[in-house]
Design an enzyme around this catalytic site. Structure first.
Site, short mmCIF file in Angstrom:
data_model
loop_
_atom_site.label_atom_id
_atom_site.label_comp_id
_atom_site.label_asym_id
_atom_site.label_seq_id
_atom_site.Cartn_x
_atom_site.Cartn_y
_atom_site.Cartn_z
N ILE A 120 25.77 48.22 28.74
CA ILE A 120 26.08 47.94 30.14
C ILE A 120 24.85 48.37 30.95
CG2 ILE A 120 27.70 48.40 32.03
CD1 ILE A 120 29.90 48.76 29.99
N SER A 141 28.64 52.60 38.94
CA SER A 141 27.71 53.51 39.62
C SER A 141 26.69 52.72 40.43
CB SER A 141 27.00 54.40 38.60
OG SER A 141 27.94 55.18 37.88
N LYS A 145 32.17 52.98 27.80
CA LYS A 145 30.77 52.97 28.23
C LYS A 145 30.29 54.41 28.13
CE LYS A 145 27.49 52.21 31.95
NZ LYS A 145 27.25 51.96 33.40
#
Length: 302
Positions: free
Chosen positions: A211, A48, A166
């Protein structure tokens, strides 16, 4: 007992761009070197924060190729391979494999919600043909659909090369539910927090790391927490967690948040431009001052 392939702190690295929206290779190289020198346990490109959603395939391919080559085996490389269509996702996975990446991260298809059956079939199809280990990426705030914990468990049981998750859900209870469902059947299945401040809680619950975007500009915080966890130095963890608690307010400062992360990287002394792909826009001076204040509160600026 089997251990996860990937663990620790793996930042989603921003894509550094020129003013005309091309890959800025010197700036990208400086940022990669900076995060690796900060002690991260891997790097994640085209997530992202990497602006994949605004890129055409040519730029995505260039970023994957250049970044994997520049890392040159110093730490594991994960490449985002997200697309609403199955065949396009398969092509992105194959390209990541040809680049020499160590794994791919695949967010669930966005725009059109899927039944749980179709969502499971999507990931099963990817797993059956993937040359690389796959991490699921659950980000319902952006995809519009949560990956059910029951499906995560089923995929972990059925697909050996789906190796982790994630989980970008803003509640520690969701991470707890996932860890408790999956770890008994797949101890080697890595569960990563997607939100920086949940790293310590994730580790306590039996997860494997985080992350975090902040590891691009404040790697000593999350990397420090992870190292202190390994050494069982809890006073250090508490001090770093308190500093880290100021960081999340940055992510809502502007939408999308790409330029905020790049501005924070620039302010801590990494020589990069802060251009992003449109429709993201440059930060105002007022917002840049907010970034400075947050960095000061977190101990990243004098």
């Amino acid at each position: 007992m089997a251990t996860p392939i990937f663990s620790g702190v793996i930042p989603p690295v921003p894509t550094i761009l020129t003013a005309d929206e091309q890959l800025d290779r010197p700036g990208m190289a400086r940022l990669i070197d900076h995060v690796i020198e900060g002690g991260v346990n891997g790097v994640f490109f085209l997530g992202s924060a990497g602006e994949f959603a605004h890129m055409g395939s040519a730029l995505r391919h260039e970023v994957a190729e250049f970044c994997t080559a520049h890392v040159n085996g110093r730490v594991p490389v994960l490449i985002g391979a997200a697309h609403p269509g199955t065949r396009e996702t398969q092509a992105l996975i194959a390209h990541a494999g040809s680049c020499g990446a160590d794994g791919v991260v695949v967010v669930n298809p966005y725009y059109n919600p899927l039944s749980e059956e179709n969502l499971g079939r999507y990931y099963q199809t990817l797993a059956d043909g993937s040359p690389l280990p796959i991490l699921l990426y659950n980000f319902p705030a952006l995809t519009g659909q949560n990956i059910p914990v029951s499906l995560i468990k089923t995929l972990a049981e059925r697909c050996p090369n789906i190796v982790g998750l994630k989980d970008t859900v803003d509640t520690l209870s969701h991470l707890r539910e996932t860890i408790q469902a999956v770890k008994p059947v797949r101890p080697d299945f890595a569960v990563f927090a997607g939100y920086d401040e949940y790293l310590f809680g994730t580790l306590i619950l039996g997860g494997d790391g985080c992350i975090p975007a902040s590891a691009n500009f404040a790697p000593e915080l999350t990397c420090g927490i992870y190292r202190a966890w390994q050494a069982q130095e809890f006073a250090t963890i508490i001090a770093l967690q308190q500093r880290l608690s100021h960081i999340p307010q940055l992510y809502s400062l502007d939408l999308p948040f790409y330029n905020v992360v790049k501005e924070a990287i620039r302010q801590v002394g990494v020589d990069i431009p802060v251009h992003s792909l449109q429709p993201a826009q440059p930060l105002s001076e007022e917002k840049r001052e907010v970034v400075r204040n947050v960095l000061r509160l977190s101990g990243m600026l004098a």
